[in-house]
Design a protein around this motif. Structure first.
Motif, PDB file in Angstrom:
ATOM      1  N   THR A 218     -10.219  -2.127   9.026  1.00 58.17           N
ATOM      2  CA  THR A 218     -10.444  -2.956   7.836  1.00 58.17           C
ATOM      3  C   THR A 218     -10.008  -2.201   6.582  1.00 58.17           C
ATOM      4  O   THR A 218      -9.366  -2.761   5.705  1.00 58.17           O
ATOM      5  CB  THR A 218     -11.931  -3.350   7.735  1.00 58.17           C
ATOM      6  OG1 THR A 218     -12.319  -3.895   8.978  1.00 58.17           O
ATOM      7  CG2 THR A 218     -12.180  -4.352   6.650  1.00 58.17           C
ATOM      8  N   TYR A 219     -10.353  -0.910   6.533  1.00 62.98           N
ATOM      9  CA  TYR A 219     -10.034  -0.121   5.339  1.00 62.98           C
ATOM     10  C   TYR A 219      -8.524   0.041   5.169  1.00 62.98           C
ATOM     11  O   TYR A 219      -8.007   0.050   4.058  1.00 62.98           O
ATOM     12  CB  TYR A 219     -10.700   1.260   5.421  1.00 62.98           C
ATOM     13  CG  TYR A 219     -10.872   1.916   4.077  1.00 62.98           C
ATOM     14  CD1 TYR A 219     -12.068   1.817   3.379  1.00 62.98           C
ATOM     15  CD2 TYR A 219      -9.830   2.629   3.482  1.00 62.98           C
ATOM     16  CE1 TYR A 219     -12.228   2.411   2.136  1.00 62.98           C
ATOM     17  CE2 TYR A 219      -9.979   3.223   2.239  1.00 62.98           C
ATOM     18  CZ  TYR A 219     -11.183   3.116   1.572  1.00 62.98           C
ATOM     19  OH  TYR A 219     -11.335   3.689   0.337  1.00 62.98           O
TER      20      TYR A 219
ATOM     21  N   ASN B  95      -6.229  -1.965   6.126  1.00 56.19           N
ATOM     22  CA  ASN B  95      -5.553  -3.260   6.214  1.00 56.19           C
ATOM     23  C   ASN B  95      -4.453  -3.449   5.162  1.00 56.19           C
ATOM     24  O   ASN B  95      -3.494  -4.169   5.375  1.00 56.19           O
ATOM     25  CB  ASN B  95      -6.605  -4.363   6.064  1.00 56.19           C
ATOM     26  CG  ASN B  95      -6.118  -5.668   6.609  1.00 56.19           C
ATOM     27  OD1 ASN B  95      -5.377  -5.695   7.571  1.00 56.19           O
ATOM     28  ND2 ASN B  95      -6.507  -6.739   5.970  1.00 56.19           N
ATOM     29  N   GLY B  96      -4.601  -2.789   4.028  1.00 54.42           N
ATOM     30  CA  GLY B  96      -3.631  -2.959   2.949  1.00 54.42           C
ATOM     31  C   GLY B  96      -2.464  -1.988   3.014  1.00 54.42           C
ATOM     32  O   GLY B  96      -1.663  -1.916   2.092  1.00 54.42           O
ATOM     33  N   ASN B  97      -2.359  -1.221   4.098  1.00 56.97           N
ATOM     34  CA  ASN B  97      -1.234  -0.280   4.238  1.00 56.97           C
ATOM     35  C   ASN B  97      -0.310  -0.763   5.344  1.00 56.97           C
ATOM     36  O   ASN B  97      -0.642  -0.661   6.519  1.00 56.97           O
ATOM     37  CB  ASN B  97      -1.751   1.126   4.550  1.00 56.97           C
ATOM     38  CG  ASN B  97      -2.330   1.783   3.323  1.00 56.97           C
ATOM     39  OD1 ASN B  97      -3.471   1.516   2.971  1.00 56.97           O
ATOM     40  ND2 ASN B  97      -1.546   2.585   2.632  1.00 56.97           N
ATOM     41  N   LEU B  98       0.803  -1.294   4.934  1.00 58.52           N
ATOM     42  CA  LEU B  98       1.736  -1.836   5.919  1.00 58.52           C
ATOM     43  C   LEU B  98       2.744  -0.767   6.339  1.00 58.52           C
ATOM     44  O   LEU B  98       3.096   0.114   5.557  1.00 58.52           O
ATOM     45  CB  LEU B  98       2.475  -3.050   5.345  1.00 58.52           C
ATOM     46  CG  LEU B  98       1.599  -4.191   4.821  1.00 58.52           C
ATOM     47  CD1 LEU B  98       2.462  -5.373   4.393  1.00 58.52           C
ATOM     48  CD2 LEU B  98       0.583  -4.654   5.858  1.00 58.52           C
TER      49      LEU B  98
ATOM     50  N   GLY C 156       0.783  -1.241   0.000  1.00 58.29           N
ATOM     51  CA  GLY C 156       0.000   0.000   0.000  1.00 58.29           C
ATOM     52  C   GLY C 156       0.812   1.287   0.000  1.00 58.29           C
ATOM     53  O   GLY C 156       0.242   2.380  -0.017  1.00 58.29           O
TER      54      GLY C 156
END
Lengths: 268, 160
Positions: free
Chosen positions: B123-124, B126-129, B44
């Motif tokens: 949840t939103y 979640n794709g940003n590490l 992300g």
């Protein structure tokens, strides 16, 4: 991935024609799985601009266009209404909404990832894959045959009074599942699919047939044991075969109990 | 090949390779906020908006951007600055490498969801590490930022 040339077709016919002309050409959509490959694509035929992203429900079946993204599936009201939102739940663990906006359902079917919970659910719900020239294939036929050089137009899911439960096990929220099971109850018949074995999703036909024959005299635990015996499971980095076999019994039993006790039904 | 697109509301005509991804093109044209991490769509870090939707620029072919509106963090300066204040205030900034992608995702979330709760936020995002694993500070900052914009719009409504 290396691309020789990029082409945006004007119609599905145009895309199909281009695909037939050159054996090294390839349809592209989200590019997420292709990016991981070392494949050379002489001509990338980008179908994302074609009008194939619609999701519609006609009362009997849900039709999801092949270019609809997993995020579309997750947020679409028809998809949310189907089987208490099982389609959305099958994709919600795939990283963040950005990645789910990239991945298209057609692309996912094309690359057939073994760990896909969505494919497992579609298999249990007896979905049909609609090709442009080659007609329709059931999910089972589609998954067992080699990829066809045709354009997938849509995925059709019959909605007639079916219920479906998805149960998976994973080490953390966004990890790939160690095992996933989808159980659908379609017109009082159980349809049980198990994926991430670690091989792709398959139907437990023998167990389902036995369950149908025995009627109510067979318990969910017994059916789950039959499924675990019937299907081939293997070891991989994520889990051992023995663990998968044991968890299969638990997940299938729980899913059967959920669909047989559930009061709400699809499309309502 | 050539592609005509809009970047932060500026028309551009770029010469690109057929297999060039948007992150590469933006970096080539010196958009400093563009960072890349995994380059396979899992972290992300490279998040930008295409037609107002958050996408991963490392997985988006530049050739597909014909006629599209791309927004990078440079294009949402004021809002980004406001959110960055909360990140700094809650020690959620850490090394800062993931911040541009993170900020673009949070701002996209505020447009997509109305007053999201803690679970929806997690949840939103979640794709940003975050390679520094500074998630707690980040979550606190986002919650406070969302509360502030919610309170601001509520006050505005009451004034009307």
């Amino acid at each position: 991935m290396k691309i020789g040339s990029y082409y945006r077709p004007e119609s599905v016919e145009d895309a199909y024609r281009c695909l037939q002309q050159d054996p090294e050409s390839c349809l592209i959509a989200g590019c997420t799985s292709l990016k991981l490959s070392k494949r050379y694509i002489s001509r990338a035929i980008d179908i994302t601009a074609l009008p194939l992203e619609k999701i519609a429900f006609d009362g009997n079946r849900l039709t999801i266009g092949s270019v609809a993204s997993l995020r579309d599936i997750e947020t679409n009201p028809f998809c949310k209404a189907m089987c208490s939102g099982v389609l959305g739940r099958s994709v919600e663990h795939i990283m963040g909404p950005q990645l789910r906006r990239h991945i298209t359902i057609g692309g996912m079917l094309g690359s057939r990832p073994e760990f896909s919970e969505l494919i497992c659910v579609l298999l249990a719900l007896n979905a049909q894959v609609e090709y442009y020239k080659n007609g329709c294939r059931s999910m089972e036929q589609f998954l067992s045959a080699p990829p066809e050089r045709d354009v997938i137009l849509a995925i059709q899911i019959p909605a007639a009074k079916s219920r479906c439960s998805l149960k998976s096990i994973r080490t953390s929220y966004a990890a790939l599942p160690i095992l996933c099971t989808a159980v659908a109850l379609v017109e009082d018949k159980l349809c049980i699919a198990v994926g991430a074995r670690p091989e792709g999703a398959v139907l437990a036909k023998k167990a389902a047939k036995e369950a149908e024959k025995a009627g109510k005299s067979v318990s969910a635990t017994e059916i789950a044991s039959m499924v675990s015996e019937e299907l081939v499971m293997k070891d991989d980095l994520r889990s051992s075969q023995a663990y998968r076999k044991a968890m299969c019994k638990v997940l299938v039993r729980s899913a059967i109990e959920e669909v047989t006790n559930e009061s709400e039904s699809v499309g309502e | 090949m050539k592609v005509n697109l809009w970047v932060n509301d500026q028309p551009k005509e770029w010469e690109i390779e057929p297999d060039e991804f948007l992150a590469e093109s933006l970096k080539k044209h010196r958009y400093a906020s563009i960072k890349t991490g995994c380059e396979i769509g899992s972290c992300g870090v490279c998040t930008v908006w295409v037609d107002q939707n958050p996408v991963l620029s490392c997985c988006t072919l530049s050739a597909r951007m014909e006629g599209k509106h791309v927004t990078t963090m440079e294009g949402v300066g004021k809002e980004a600055e406001e959110l960055a204040k909360y990140l700094v205030g809650e020690a959620g900034e850490a090394c800062g490498y993931c911040s541009p992608g993170f900020i673009m995702t949070v701002l996209a979330m505020t447009r997509e969801l109305t007053h999201p709760n803690r679970e929806q936020i997690r949840t939103y995002l979640n794709g940003n590490l975050c390679r520094c694993t500074g998630y707690l500070g980040k979550n606190r900052a986002v919650e406070k930022y969302i509360e502030s914009i919610y309170n601001y719009s509520k006050t505005k409504e009451e004034e009307r």
